[in-house]
Design a protein around this motif. Structure first.
Motif, PDB file in Angstrom:
ATOM      1  N   PRO A 265       0.823  -1.213   0.143  1.00  0.00           N
ATOM      2  CA  PRO A 265       0.098  -0.028  -0.012  1.00  0.00           C
ATOM      3  C   PRO A 265       0.848   1.224  -0.018  1.00  0.00           C
ATOM      4  O   PRO A 265       0.572   2.377  -0.518  1.00  0.00           O
ATOM      5  CB  PRO A 265      -0.899  -0.248   1.316  1.00  0.00           C
ATOM      6  CG  PRO A 265      -0.470  -1.457   1.737  1.00  0.00           C
ATOM      7  CD  PRO A 265       0.658  -1.975   1.189  1.00  0.00           C
ATOM      8  N   LEU A 266       1.867   1.383   0.637  1.00  0.00           N
ATOM      9  CA  LEU A 266       2.879   2.523   0.687  1.00  0.00           C
ATOM     10  C   LEU A 266       3.399   2.539  -0.724  1.00  0.00           C
ATOM     11  O   LEU A 266       3.573   3.847  -1.218  1.00  0.00           O
ATOM     12  CB  LEU A 266       3.901   2.034   1.524  1.00  0.00           C
ATOM     13  CG  LEU A 266       4.675   2.901   2.479  1.00  0.00           C
ATOM     14  CD1 LEU A 266       5.436   2.220   3.799  1.00  0.00           C
ATOM     15  CD2 LEU A 266       5.608   3.784   1.865  1.00  0.00           C
ATOM     16  N   LEU A 267       3.767   1.580  -1.354  1.00  0.00           N
ATOM     17  CA  LEU A 267       4.406   1.874  -2.832  1.00  0.00           C
ATOM     18  C   LEU A 267       3.119   2.253  -3.634  1.00  0.00           C
ATOM     19  O   LEU A 267       3.401   3.172  -4.661  1.00  0.00           O
ATOM     20  CB  LEU A 267       4.927   0.559  -3.351  1.00  0.00           C
ATOM     21  CG  LEU A 267       6.237   0.065  -2.755  1.00  0.00           C
ATOM     22  CD1 LEU A 267       6.539  -1.376  -2.955  1.00  0.00           C
ATOM     23  CD2 LEU A 267       7.322   0.945  -2.864  1.00  0.00           C
ATOM     24  N   LYS A 268       2.178   1.746  -3.624  1.00  0.00           N
ATOM     25  CA  LYS A 268       0.861   2.380  -4.238  1.00  0.00           C
ATOM     26  C   LYS A 268       0.678   3.731  -4.096  1.00  0.00           C
ATOM     27  O   LYS A 268       0.316   4.516  -5.034  1.00  0.00           O
ATOM     28  CB  LYS A 268      -0.458   1.434  -4.218  1.00  0.00           C
ATOM     29  CG  LYS A 268      -0.357   0.138  -4.496  1.00  0.00           C
ATOM     30  CD  LYS A 268      -1.651  -0.613  -4.169  1.00  0.00           C
ATOM     31  CE  LYS A 268      -1.817  -2.029  -4.969  1.00  0.00           C
ATOM     32  NZ  LYS A 268      -3.091  -2.738  -4.703  1.00  0.00           N
ATOM     33  N   ARG A 269       0.647   4.068  -2.915  1.00  0.00           N
ATOM     34  CA  ARG A 269       0.618   5.706  -2.642  1.00  0.00           C
ATOM     35  C   ARG A 269       1.847   6.562  -3.369  1.00  0.00           C
ATOM     36  O   ARG A 269       1.690   7.602  -3.969  1.00  0.00           O
ATOM     37  CB  ARG A 269       0.510   6.008  -1.354  1.00  0.00           C
ATOM     38  CG  ARG A 269      -0.937   5.578  -0.621  1.00  0.00           C
ATOM     39  CD  ARG A 269      -1.147   5.799   0.782  1.00  0.00           C
ATOM     40  NE  ARG A 269      -0.166   5.538   1.903  1.00  0.00           N
ATOM     41  CZ  ARG A 269      -0.179   4.225   2.316  1.00  0.00           C
ATOM     42  NH1 ARG A 269      -1.406   3.529   2.140  1.00  0.00           N
ATOM     43  NH2 ARG A 269       0.544   4.038   3.333  1.00  0.00           N
ATOM     44  N   LEU A 270       2.882   5.961  -3.226  1.00  0.00           N
ATOM     45  CA  LEU A 270       4.170   6.609  -4.022  1.00  0.00           C
ATOM     46  C   LEU A 270       3.953   6.491  -5.318  1.00  0.00           C
ATOM     47  O   LEU A 270       4.483   7.613  -6.088  1.00  0.00           O
ATOM     48  CB  LEU A 270       5.333   5.923  -3.462  1.00  0.00           C
ATOM     49  CG  LEU A 270       6.068   6.200  -2.140  1.00  0.00           C
ATOM     50  CD1 LEU A 270       7.229   5.203  -1.647  1.00  0.00           C
ATOM     51  CD2 LEU A 270       6.231   7.795  -1.921  1.00  0.00           C
TER      52      LEU A 270
END
Length: 156
Positions: free
Chosen positions: A79-84
């Motif tokens: 999810p962190l990478l999706k936001r980035l």
């Protein structure tokens, strides 16, 4: 433990302020609070900043390599990478040689953000009121402690 290092039974070693774990935990919370407004100017959260630090070093790596570097599992990292990615800072692409692997790489905007982040370490140095030597010592000691704890956990 040798006899010389065993704490006295008269001392209450269950007091909160005697716990290394609490000192580390509360210090981490205090650091994160200092980082929050600084990183907010860049549009990053603290975990996102950690991802960007790794990518600024390596430019591109797999999700599993990134997770290993940050001690994060894919459930936390994805999810962190999706936001980035939504912010235009990273790209996530399936590896053409092995579709199970996802490659994470910086975009031009992600690379450019590095220039805006260069002052962060100095701001944090000022906030800690430590010398560079003290920061280097603490960092090295904490890395050694983490390594020791990881070894102890794997011995179980």
């Amino acid at each position: 433990m040798t006899q010389a290092t065993i704490p006295s039974q008269t001392e209450d070693w269950l007091q909160l302020d005697r716990q290394l774990c609490f000192a580390l935990y509360s210090t981490s919370l205090a650091m994160t609070k200092i980082y929050k407004p600084i990183l907010g100017e860049l549009g990053l959260t603290y975990p996102q900043y950690l991802v960007m630090l790794v990518l600024w070093e390596t430019e591109s790596l797999t999700v599993s390599e990134l997770g290993a570097r940050l001690s994060l599992d894919s459930g936390t990292l994805t999810p962190l990478l999706k936001r980035l990615e939504a912010a235009g800072l990273v790209d996530r692409l399936r590896d053409t040689e092995d579709e199970r692997r996802v490659l994470v790489s910086l975009t031009d905007a992600g690379r450019s953000l590095r220039a805006s982040a260069t002052g962060i370490p100095e701001k944090m140095l000022c906030a800690t009121q430590c010398s560079i030597e003290e920061i280097q010592f603490l960092t090295a000691r904490l890395h050694a402690l983490r390594s020791t704890l990881e070894s102890a956990r794997s011995d179980d």
